[in-house]
Structures are given as structure tokens and as C-alpha cells.
Write an enzyme that holds these catalytic residues in place. Structure first.
Site, PDB file in Angstrom:
ATOM      1  N   LYS A   1       5.020 -11.076   8.256  1.00  0.00           N
ATOM      2  CA  LYS A   1       3.676 -11.486   8.348  1.00  0.00           C
ATOM      3  C   LYS A   1       3.308 -12.116   9.310  1.00  0.00           C
ATOM      4  CE  LYS A   1       1.911  -9.485   3.859  1.00  0.00           C
ATOM      5  NZ  LYS A   1       1.085  -8.534   4.353  1.00  0.00           N
TER       6      LYS A   1
ATOM      7  N   ARG B   1       4.211  -0.839  -3.344  1.00  0.00           N
ATOM      8  CA  ARG B   1       4.562   0.784  -3.896  1.00  0.00           C
ATOM      9  C   ARG B   1       5.882   0.816  -4.568  1.00  0.00           C
ATOM     10  NH1 ARG B   1       2.790   2.430   2.171  1.00  0.00           N
ATOM     11  NH2 ARG B   1       1.571   0.631   1.667  1.00  0.00           N
TER      12      ARG B   1
ATOM     13  N   LYS C   1       0.941  -5.018 -10.420  1.00  0.00           N
ATOM     14  CA  LYS C   1       2.029  -5.534  -9.316  1.00  0.00           C
ATOM     15  C   LYS C   1       2.342  -7.039  -9.145  1.00  0.00           C
ATOM     16  CE  LYS C   1       2.244  -6.000  -4.093  1.00  0.00           C
ATOM     17  NZ  LYS C   1       1.739  -5.735  -2.923  1.00  0.00           N
TER      18      LYS C   1
ATOM     19  N   ASP D   1       7.070  -4.409   4.367  1.00  0.00           N
ATOM     20  CA  ASP D   1       5.912  -5.200   3.894  1.00  0.00           C
ATOM     21  C   ASP D   1       5.224  -4.314   3.052  1.00  0.00           C
ATOM     22  OD1 ASP D   1       4.074  -7.146   3.727  1.00  0.00           O
ATOM     23  OD2 ASP D   1       3.188  -6.753   5.940  1.00  0.00           O
TER      24      ASP D   1
HETATM   25  N1  BES Z   1       0.236  -7.323  -0.159  1.00  0.00           N
HETATM   26  C1  BES Z   1       0.004  -6.498   1.049  1.00  0.00           C
HETATM   27  C2  BES Z   1      -1.553  -5.873   1.005  1.00  0.00           C
HETATM   28  C3  BES Z   1      -2.726  -6.762   1.081  1.00  0.00           C
HETATM   29  C4  BES Z   1      -3.001  -7.071   2.418  1.00  0.00           C
HETATM   30  C5  BES Z   1      -3.142  -7.450   0.192  1.00  0.00           C
HETATM   31  C6  BES Z   1      -4.230  -8.035   2.358  1.00  0.00           C
HETATM   32  C7  BES Z   1      -4.244  -8.243   0.114  1.00  0.00           C
HETATM   33  C8  BES Z   1      -4.911  -8.696   1.543  1.00  0.00           C
HETATM   34  C9  BES Z   1       0.712  -5.377   1.011  1.00  0.00           C
HETATM   35  O1  BES Z   1       1.914  -5.499   0.455  1.00  0.00           O
HETATM   36  C10 BES Z   1       1.211  -5.098   2.342  1.00  0.00           C
HETATM   37  O2  BES Z   1       1.677  -5.729   3.128  1.00  0.00           O
HETATM   38  N2  BES Z   1       0.827  -3.764   2.603  1.00  0.00           N
HETATM   39  C11 BES Z   1       0.664  -3.341   4.158  1.00  0.00           C
HETATM   40  C12 BES Z   1       1.175  -1.784   4.145  1.00  0.00           C
HETATM   41  C13 BES Z   1       1.609  -1.246   5.501  1.00  0.00           C
HETATM   42  C14 BES Z   1       2.805  -1.904   5.824  1.00  0.00           C
HETATM   43  C15 BES Z   1       1.823   0.209   5.201  1.00  0.00           C
HETATM   44  C16 BES Z   1      -0.553  -3.357   4.974  1.00  0.00           C
HETATM   45  O3  BES Z   1      -1.618  -3.170   4.033  1.00  0.00           O
HETATM   46  O4  BES Z   1      -0.375  -4.116   5.971  1.00  0.00           O
HETATM   47 ZN    ZN Z   2       2.185  -7.009  -0.962  1.00  0.00          ZN
HETATM   48 ZN    ZN Z   3       3.603  -6.398   1.964  1.00  0.00          ZN
END
Ligand code: BES
Ligand code: ZN
Ligand code: ZN
Length: 494
Positions: free
Chosen positions: A272, A346, A260, A342
Site C-alpha cells: 500500500k 476475504r 476480520k 491486498d
Molecule cells: N483493508 C483494506 C480495505 C480498506 C481500505 C479498509 C480503506 C479501510 C479503509 C482491504 O484489505 C483492501 O486493501 N482492499 C483492497 C481490495 C482490492 C485490492 C481489490 C482495496 O480496497 O483496495
Molecule cells: Zn485489509
Molecule cells: Zn488489504
């Protein structure tokens, strides 16, 4: 960093420190000669008990070195590769504190652990913990600029074997440092284009590695609608990196490693919070680890074939950002309703996986990245999540994690979870409820895998540390490189 080997302590050259290891309650050593009495003084004074990671500095005024460090390794019967990594991690911090550049280290004898594994674990603890990231600091503003270790002399038996093992370990650990530099670097500097340049540089260094960099026009032609959607709000163009290592041309066996490469994750229109965004320059950790792995494999000349595939872009917020509630078409044809901008990792991985499966047609595919915050809810900050449709591949990766202590835990991919992917207006949606979020993500990716053996590592809990612990520094860890290299070294063909 240079690593030398010598057979006996008497042959050492002048250095900043001589390190002598002691197990708890084992203070008499035949090899120390007259140094034995010097080393016993702190033991008699009860200042040194040989506890794991305990470091005591002595200044006996020897001409050979500025100081002697006694290093505690803990109880002999409990000695393991991991306890050695931890002890030598403490030693690395003592080297940094005392600004040691050249050191001589007596390799301990651990009855139950082969000498070469002791050497490897020692260097891992030392080099993993000895990492410093000060590129973004100005020297004149620092009270004490860091001094890095430049020369290590290992003192012990089996010189030839020690030198060989040390050289291999050094190559892998240098790759880990390189991954950390990419991850820690400013998101404004480490752009998709920068990752591509890094991949090009690796291929210039190692002739068995070839890099192809695909631009936005190519991504459009490929129909990678998800990668294009995520990248839309950014000022920088996306790119698609294909970096292949051919170490066994006569074989058709071939692994694809997808990383990724979100060079910054604002969350998109679902912005965020400050707290959650502060570390999002690290959202390309999977890409950095995959590229560093192929670099290490190139340096080690392993007899395998691997291709690293990196979808790289920024998930920015702007007038052109992709929209919540809209439906985007993936390269594979599956349409995706974006219920959360966010959940972008994926999306870009889906297009990369679909490309890898259709065009590269590997024997197995492993993807790695910082996909979900909920992975840490499930596992805490000790382990990464491992998802797989193949028990064989999952077991091999799990075992590589046990050997390197870059450990994972297998998570479920049961049919029942698939229900949550359903969308009213598209084939699937990209995010569901908060519960089981990491499993949702893995189930989403699986839709693009078809039937090949596949494993997915969600490294969110361990890629970027809030605080330093044991031999891990604060911030980027580079975790995954040692695990993957070890997997490829032990790979049994399916
Ligand atoms: N990059 C983040 C995941 C992440 C969170 C990595 C904390 C490292 C530390 C990812 O793109 C993300 O934001 N995922 C969301 C998914 C959700 C919106 C379904 C998350 O984990 O909140
Ligand atoms: Zn991310
Ligand atoms: Zn994200």
C-alpha cells in the site's frame, strides 16, 4: 463510570456542572424554581437560543455546582433520538473542555419519545463522544491531560426505569469503548495473540462465554490454506479464536459472528501507499466489534446463543509473503488464484466462514470487517454496506441500523456478478476490476457460505474516521457493536 438517578433538582449533590436542557423557544420550566431567572439571562441577552447542541456556561456562584450548562436541543417538534445523541455529544465536548468529573443532568421531556429512550439516547451521545484515547501519550508532554467523566447524576421521573435503562446502555457503551481501544492501539501491541488474550479475558469475566484459541498447527491441520497464505509474511503467528456465548442452552438456535482480524494490512507484495497504510492498524475493526458485541451480550445476559469466530493475522511484506499469481487452496477445497495480495480480508474470512458453516452449523451467519476501499466510493462515509442472501436477515439487520443510527444500505448480489470471479488456472480469483469492488468481495465470500442465511457487513467507510463528527470521535468508531446488540435484542427467530 457511575450513573445515579434522583427525582428532583433540589436533591442534587455538589458537582462540576448542572445541565439544564432547553428546546428552541421553550425557556420557561416549572421545575427550575429560582434557577429559572438565572437561566433566562443568556436568553434575554440573545446569547442562547436553544439551538441543537448549543452549550452556554453560567457561573451563578451556587454552592451546589461550579457551573451551570444550558444545553440547546433544537426545535421541540423536530426532536428525535438522533438529534438528542448529537446534542449530548456536544455536551460531552463541553465536559472535556471544562474538565468535569461529576455532573448532574436534567433529563429532558420530549413529548413524542418515551422517557427510557430519551435516557438511552442521551447517554449514547454523551459516552460515544466523551471517549478519549491518550494511552500512547506521555502525561508530562501534554499541556492539558484529558479529565474523564466519572459520575453522572440523571435528574428526572421514573427512577427505577431510568436506572435500569442507564445500566444497560452503560454496558453496551463500555463495550464500544473497549472495541475502540483495540482498534486505536498500536498494531505492534494488538497482535493476533493479543486479540486471543482479550477473548480469554471476556470469558473469565462472564461464565456464559467460553473461549477456545487455536494456534498455527491447528490452522494447518484444518487445511485453512488461505489464512496460512495471508499470514506467511509476518513475524507473528496467526491464530483462530472461537468465543461462544450460551444464553439459551435449551435452544438449538445459534448465530455465528465472523470478524476480520487483520491486525495490520501492509497490502503484502502489492504494498500500500503511505496514505493508505497509515490507518491499517484498524484493519481488525471487524474482530474488535465482534468481540465487543459478545462481551456486551454477556454483560446483558441476553437469552440467545452466539459464537464469535475470528481469523487473526498480519498481512505483512517479507521474503515469505504469499505471491501474486500463485494459487492457494482454501479449507473448503475451492482453489484461489491470488491476483491481489491486498485483497486479503476475504481470504481469511473465507476459511473462517467455511469452518463455521461445516463445524458450527449455525442457523445464520453474519460477517463483519473492513473489506474494501470501494465501499466508501459507493456509499460515502455515512453508511456501511450490507450484503445478504436472505431478505429476512437483511431486513432485521437494516432495521437494527435504523434504530441505533448505525445505518447500512443493502447492496446487490446478482448472479451476473459471479462471472468476474472466474480464473484461468484456479476455481476462482480473489480480486477483479476496480469497478464494483465491494460486490466482487461479497460474491467471493458467498462461495464459501453454502445455503445458510448469511449477511456481510463491509464497515470500511465508517470504522475509522479521518475527523470527528457529531458524536463520533476521530479514528476508531466501534460502529457495529450497538447495531449488532440491538439486532440480538430484537431477534425474531427464523
Ligand atoms: N483493508 C483494506 C480495505 C480498506 C481500505 C479498509 C480503506 C479501510 C479503509 C482491504 O484489505 C483492501 O486493501 N482492499 C483492497 C481490495 C482490492 C485490492 C481489490 C482495496 O480496497 O483496495
Ligand atoms: Zn485489509
Ligand atoms: Zn488489504
Amino acid at each position: 463510570m457511575q450513573i445515579h438517578t434522583i427525582a428532583h433538582i433540589d436533591k442534587r449533590e455538589p458537582s462540576d456542572a448542572l445541565v439544564i436542557p432547553f428546546f428552541k423557544d421553550h425557556y420557561v420550566r416549572a421545575d427550575l424554581g429560582r434557577l429559572q431567572d438565572i437561566c433566562m439571562a443568556p436568553v434575554h441577552a440573545h446569547d442562547f437560543a436553544g439551538k441543537e447542541g448549543q452549550v452556554v456556561a453560567l457561573y451563578p456562584g451556587e454552592p451546589e455546582e461550579k457551573r451551570i450548562f444550558l444545553l440547546g436541543l433544537g426545535p421541540k417538534e423536530k426532536c428525535s433520538l438522533e438529534s438528542l445523541r448529537r446534542s449530548y455529544g456536544s455536551l460531552a465536548r463541553a465536559f472535556l473542555k471544562h474538565k468535569c468529573k461529576a455532573v448532574s443532568i436534567v433529563v429532558p421531556e420530549c413529548e413524542l419519545i418515551p422517557h427510557e429512550l430519551v435516557v438511552k439516547a442521551l447517554l449514547e451521545g454523551l459516552i460515544l463522544a466523551g471517549y478519549v484515547f491518550d494511552k500512547l501519550k506521555c502525561e508530562s508532554m501534554q499541556d492539558e491531560p484529558a479529565v474523564r467523566l466519572e459520575e453522572i447524576t440523571l435528574i428526572g421521573p421514573e427512577l427505577h426505569l431510568t436506572a435500569k435503562v442507564a445500566d444497560k446502555a452503560k454496558k453496551v457503551l463500555e463495550a464500544v469503548w473497549r472495541a475502540r481501544d483495540l482498534i486505536n492501539g498500536n498494531a505492534d501491541d494488538i497482535t493476533p495473540h493479543f486479540l486471543a488474550t482479550f477473548a480469554k479475558e471476556i470469558s473469565q469475566e462472564f461464565p456464559r462465554i467460553k473461549t477456545e484459541i487455536k494456534d498455527k498447527a491447528w490452522i494447518e491441520k484444518e487445511g485453512m490454506g488461505l489464512l496460512l497464505a495471508v499470514s506467511r509474511g509476518a513475524a507473528v503467528d496467526p491464530c483462530f479464536i472461537i468465543c461462544s456465548y450460551t444464553g439459551l442452552p435449551i435452544s438449538s438456535d445459534h448465530t455465528v459472528l465472523v470478524g476480520k482480524g487483520i491486525t495490520y494490512d501492509t497490502g503484502g507484495l502489492k504494498l500500500k501507499s503511505i496514505e493508505n497504510m497509515l490507518s491499517m492498524r484498524a484493519d481488525m475493526s471487524g474482530a474488535a466489534v465482534a468481540l465487543a458485541t459478545i462481551e456486551a451480550i454477556g454483560a446483558l445476559n441476553l437469552p440467545i446463543n452466539v459464537t464469535c469466530v475470528i481469523p487473526a493475522c498480519e498481512n505483512a511484506i517479507g521474503a515469505l509473503s504469499y505471491k501474486l499469481g500463485d494459487v492457494y487452496k482454501s479449507r473448503s477445497g475451492i482453489s484461489v488464484e491470488v491476483t491481489n495480495t491486498d485483497a486479503e480480508g476475504r481470504l481469511i474470512l473465507a476459511d473462517a466462514i467455511s469452518y463455521a458453516v461445516d463445524v458450527l452449523q449455525p442457523k445464520r451467519l453474519i460477517d463483519i470487517g473492513t473489506l474494501t476501499g470501494s465501499m466508501a466510493v459507493a456509499l460515502g462515509n455515512e453508511l456501511m454496506g450490507l450484503f445478504s442472501n436472505s431478505d429476512f436477515l437483511a431486513e432485521a439487520l437494516f432495521q437494527a441500523g435504523q434504530r441505533t443510527h448505525e445505518r447500512s444500505w443493502r447492496m446487490p448480489l446478482y448472479e451476473e456478478y459471479k462471472e468476474q470471479l472466474k480464473s484461468d488456472i484456479a476455481d476462482i480469483k480473489n480480486a477483479g476490476s476496480a469497478q464494483g469492488g465491494s460486490i466482487f468481495c461479497a460474491m467471493f465470500l458467498q462461495q464459501f457460505v453454502k445455503d445458510i442465511p448469511w449477511a456481510h457487513f463491509d464497515i470500511s467507510p465508517v470504522a475509522f474516521n479521518k475527523e470527528a463528527r457529531t458524536y463520533w470521535p476521530k479514528n476508531a468508531t466501534g460502529i457495529g457493536v450497538r447495531l449488532l446488540v440491538d439486532y440480538f435484542e430484537h431477534m425474531d427467530k427464523e
